[in-house]
Write a protein that holds these residues in place. Sequence first.
Motif, PDB file in Angstrom:
ATOM      1  N   TYR A   1      66.138 -42.209 -84.616  1.00  0.00           N
ATOM      2  CA  TYR A   1      66.716 -41.265 -85.633  1.00  0.00           C
ATOM      3  C   TYR A   1      66.811 -39.741 -85.097  1.00  0.00           C
ATOM      4  CZ  TYR A   1      65.388 -45.643 -88.525  1.00  0.00           C
ATOM      5  OH  TYR A   1      65.442 -46.643 -88.873  1.00  0.00           O
TER       6      TYR A   1
ATOM      7  N   LYS B   1      63.697 -38.554 -82.932  1.00  0.00           N
ATOM      8  CA  LYS B   1      62.570 -39.335 -83.313  1.00  0.00           C
ATOM      9  C   LYS B   1      62.725 -40.553 -82.833  1.00  0.00           C
ATOM     10  CE  LYS B   1      59.754 -41.376 -86.793  1.00  0.00           C
ATOM     11  NZ  LYS B   1      58.487 -41.121 -86.195  1.00  0.00           N
TER      12      LYS B   1
ATOM     13  N   ALA C   1      61.886 -44.491 -82.919  1.00  0.00           N
ATOM     14  CA  ALA C   1      61.227 -45.213 -83.906  1.00  0.00           C
ATOM     15  C   ALA C   1      60.802 -46.731 -83.221  1.00  0.00           C
ATOM     16  CB  ALA C   1      62.151 -45.581 -85.318  1.00  0.00           C
TER      17      ALA C   1
ATOM     18  N   ALA D   1      51.394 -52.149 -89.443  1.00  0.00           N
ATOM     19  CA  ALA D   1      51.138 -51.066 -90.425  1.00  0.00           C
ATOM     20  C   ALA D   1      52.270 -50.298 -91.035  1.00  0.00           C
ATOM     21  CB  ALA D   1      50.087 -49.952 -90.108  1.00  0.00           C
ATOM     22  N   SER D   2      52.236 -49.545 -92.038  1.00  0.00           N
ATOM     23  CA  SER D   2      53.428 -48.973 -92.490  1.00  0.00           C
ATOM     24  C   SER D   2      54.006 -47.937 -91.347  1.00  0.00           C
ATOM     25  CB  SER D   2      53.018 -47.972 -93.645  1.00  0.00           C
ATOM     26  OG  SER D   2      53.989 -47.488 -94.307  1.00  0.00           O
ATOM     27  N   GLY D   3      55.163 -47.751 -91.260  1.00  0.00           N
ATOM     28  CA  GLY D   3      55.735 -47.036 -90.179  1.00  0.00           C
ATOM     29  C   GLY D   3      55.846 -47.591 -88.681  1.00  0.00           C
ATOM     30  N   SER D   4      55.167 -48.512 -88.663  1.00  0.00           N
ATOM     31  CA  SER D   4      55.293 -49.255 -87.181  1.00  0.00           C
ATOM     32  C   SER D   4      56.855 -49.562 -86.649  1.00  0.00           C
ATOM     33  CB  SER D   4      54.233 -50.550 -86.998  1.00  0.00           C
ATOM     34  OG  SER D   4      54.944 -51.510 -87.947  1.00  0.00           O
ATOM     35  N   GLY D   5      57.710 -49.620 -87.767  1.00  0.00           N
ATOM     36  CA  GLY D   5      59.030 -49.758 -86.854  1.00  0.00           C
ATOM     37  C   GLY D   5      59.441 -51.325 -87.151  1.00  0.00           C
ATOM     38  N   LYS D   6      58.812 -52.058 -88.465  1.00  0.00           N
ATOM     39  CA  LYS D   6      59.251 -53.311 -88.588  1.00  0.00           C
ATOM     40  C   LYS D   6      60.758 -53.329 -89.188  1.00  0.00           C
ATOM     41  CE  LYS D   6      55.942 -53.934 -91.444  1.00  0.00           C
ATOM     42  NZ  LYS D   6      55.501 -52.519 -91.516  1.00  0.00           N
ATOM     43  N   SER D   7      61.124 -52.661 -90.253  1.00  0.00           N
ATOM     44  CA  SER D   7      62.202 -52.671 -90.804  1.00  0.00           C
ATOM     45  C   SER D   7      63.433 -51.861 -89.895  1.00  0.00           C
ATOM     46  CB  SER D   7      62.269 -51.655 -91.911  1.00  0.00           C
ATOM     47  OG  SER D   7      61.330 -52.170 -93.133  1.00  0.00           O
ATOM     48  N   THR D   8      63.090 -50.981 -89.119  1.00  0.00           N
ATOM     49  CA  THR D   8      63.992 -50.291 -88.258  1.00  0.00           C
ATOM     50  C   THR D   8      64.420 -51.476 -87.351  1.00  0.00           C
ATOM     51  OG1 THR D   8      62.853 -48.160 -88.295  1.00  0.00           O
ATOM     52  CG2 THR D   8      64.203 -48.678 -86.418  1.00  0.00           C
TER      53      THR D   8
ATOM     54  N   ARG E   1      66.608 -54.142 -89.404  1.00  0.00           N
ATOM     55  CA  ARG E   1      67.884 -53.777 -89.574  1.00  0.00           C
ATOM     56  C   ARG E   1      68.900 -53.523 -88.223  1.00  0.00           C
ATOM     57  NH1 ARG E   1      65.246 -49.671 -93.001  1.00  0.00           N
ATOM     58  NH2 ARG E   1      65.876 -48.124 -91.330  1.00  0.00           N
TER      59      ARG E   1
ATOM     60  N   GLU F   1      60.888 -57.584 -96.600  1.00  0.00           N
ATOM     61  CA  GLU F   1      59.884 -57.630 -97.594  1.00  0.00           C
ATOM     62  C   GLU F   1      60.500 -58.301 -98.991  1.00  0.00           C
ATOM     63  OE1 GLU F   1      57.023 -54.466 -98.068  1.00  0.00           O
ATOM     64  OE2 GLU F   1      57.897 -53.503 -96.399  1.00  0.00           O
TER      65      GLU F   1
ATOM     66  N   HIS G   1      54.606 -57.166 -95.325  1.00  0.00           N
ATOM     67  CA  HIS G   1      53.101 -56.349 -95.332  1.00  0.00           C
ATOM     68  C   HIS G   1      52.103 -57.073 -95.703  1.00  0.00           C
ATOM     69  CE1 HIS G   1      54.795 -52.218 -95.902  1.00  0.00           C
ATOM     70  NE2 HIS G   1      53.732 -51.938 -95.080  1.00  0.00           N
TER      71      HIS G   1
HETATM   72  N1  ATP Z   1      66.394 -43.252 -91.809  1.00  0.00           N
HETATM   73  C1  ATP Z   1      65.437 -42.650 -91.249  1.00  0.00           C
HETATM   74  N2  ATP Z   1      65.521 -41.523 -90.635  1.00  0.00           N
HETATM   75  C2  ATP Z   1      64.322 -40.875 -89.990  1.00  0.00           C
HETATM   76  N3  ATP Z   1      63.274 -41.583 -89.550  1.00  0.00           N
HETATM   77  C3  ATP Z   1      63.033 -42.789 -90.294  1.00  0.00           C
HETATM   78  C4  ATP Z   1      64.119 -43.491 -91.098  1.00  0.00           C
HETATM   79  N4  ATP Z   1      63.776 -44.803 -91.172  1.00  0.00           N
HETATM   80  C5  ATP Z   1      62.595 -45.027 -90.785  1.00  0.00           C
HETATM   81  N5  ATP Z   1      62.273 -43.736 -90.152  1.00  0.00           N
HETATM   82  C6  ATP Z   1      61.208 -43.545 -89.281  1.00  0.00           C
HETATM   83  O1  ATP Z   1      60.908 -44.523 -88.329  1.00  0.00           O
HETATM   84  C7  ATP Z   1      59.419 -44.952 -88.316  1.00  0.00           C
HETATM   85  C8  ATP Z   1      59.521 -46.677 -88.469  1.00  0.00           C
HETATM   86  O2  ATP Z   1      59.875 -46.744 -89.862  1.00  0.00           O
HETATM   87  P1  ATP Z   1      60.168 -48.134 -90.254  1.00  0.00           P
HETATM   88  O3  ATP Z   1      60.589 -48.126 -91.866  1.00  0.00           O
HETATM   89  O4  ATP Z   1      61.096 -48.884 -89.673  1.00  0.00           O
HETATM   90  O5  ATP Z   1      58.460 -48.537 -90.579  1.00  0.00           O
HETATM   91  P2  ATP Z   1      58.078 -50.243 -91.093  1.00  0.00           P
HETATM   92  O6  ATP Z   1      57.146 -50.470 -90.102  1.00  0.00           O
HETATM   93  O7  ATP Z   1      59.073 -50.770 -91.751  1.00  0.00           O
HETATM   94  O8  ATP Z   1      57.348 -49.287 -92.332  1.00  0.00           O
HETATM   95  P3  ATP Z   1      56.911 -49.728 -93.950  1.00  0.00           P
HETATM   96  O9  ATP Z   1      56.065 -51.003 -93.798  1.00  0.00           O
HETATM   97  O10 ATP Z   1      56.388 -48.822 -94.485  1.00  0.00           O
HETATM   98  O11 ATP Z   1      58.373 -50.319 -94.549  1.00  0.00           O
HETATM   99  C9  ATP Z   1      58.842 -44.120 -89.432  1.00  0.00           C
HETATM  100  O12 ATP Z   1      58.136 -43.137 -88.458  1.00  0.00           O
HETATM  101  C10 ATP Z   1      59.629 -43.697 -90.301  1.00  0.00           C
HETATM  102  O13 ATP Z   1      59.212 -42.508 -90.746  1.00  0.00           O
END
Ligand code: ATP
Length: 265
Positions: free
Chosen positions: A29, A32, A34, A53-60, A63, A187, A218
């Motif tokens: 991003y 950054k 991810a 954990a939250s922010g580990s990059g799963k959704s990234t 997607r 989720e 989660h």
């Molecule tokens: N659109 C975006 N722009 C900038 N940074 C992003 C964006 N989406 C996610 N991030 C960052 O990328 C990293 C991974 O986020 P992501 O949402 O993929 O994690 P996650 O494991 O799915 O978290 P959660 O369980 O909280 O949904 C995090 O540091 C988040 O802040």
Amino acid sequence: MQKYDLSKSYVKEVTSNIALETDKLSVFYGKKQATYDISLKIPKNSITALIGASGSGKSTYLRSLNRMNESGNTNVEGKIIYEDININSPKINVYEVRKHIGMVFQEPNPFAKSIRGNITFALKNHGIKDKKVLDERVVSSLKQAAIWDEVKDHLDDSAMSLSGGQKQRLCIARSIAMQPDILLLDEPTSALDPVSTGKIEATLRELKEKYTIIIVTHNIQQASRVSDYTAFMHSGHLLEYNDTNTIFNNPAMQITNDYISGHFG
Ligand SMILES: Nc1ncnc2c1ncn2[C@@H]1O[C@H](COP(=O)(O)OP(=O)(O)OP(=O)(O)O)[C@@H](O)[C@H]1O
């Protein structure tokens, strides 16, 4: 939190019946990063859970698999291999990709249309006009998503009148109406009550007979209940991937054990 060595990982090598593979997939991003070089092979007709954990990059990561991470300053590097083709290429049409790899989101988000209209909308957009075909697709996808019995007598009512759990099963039906191979779910039950969650989990178990399912959750119990394979992510790294039984009963990495034991997350 205890510092873990993110350079070590244990990733089971899947050798046959692979539905989708990523090879060194990294998502940025802007500046950054991810996710880091995620290489993973997802078996066909199975449910793979992405946990961490939250922010580990799963959704990234999820997607990226059907090219939803393409807006603004997001950059996806590496390969996504589907049917021997790298679909992470500007030459590959994203709408074509999404016909084969569907997505269901966290919040149930049906269109403000009838139940029937939710199923037929994308089909019509893809040129399917034959009423018989459309009707058949409405019935089969609602049945597969295990919502047919609840809606069959009011297909022309607004989808907005459904409960949250019914809306989510309608969204699953909407995705499978396109007859994808792979279904990505981000989720899908986090906004739902336990009864609706149970129905969605039962639906997913049935759907894997026909589809390959990848689910971000989660809910660690959900991953252990519903998935065949589990991928554990931390700080953008894939640290462990194996069959779910092994991940939950005999994980290779201390960090995986700590996460599933609830020490952090
Ligand atoms: N659109 C975006 N722009 C900038 N940074 C992003 C964006 N989406 C996610 N991030 C960052 O990328 C990293 C991974 O986020 P992501 O949402 O993929 O994690 P996650 O494991 O799915 O978290 P959660 O369980 O909280 O949904 C995090 O540091 C988040 O802040």
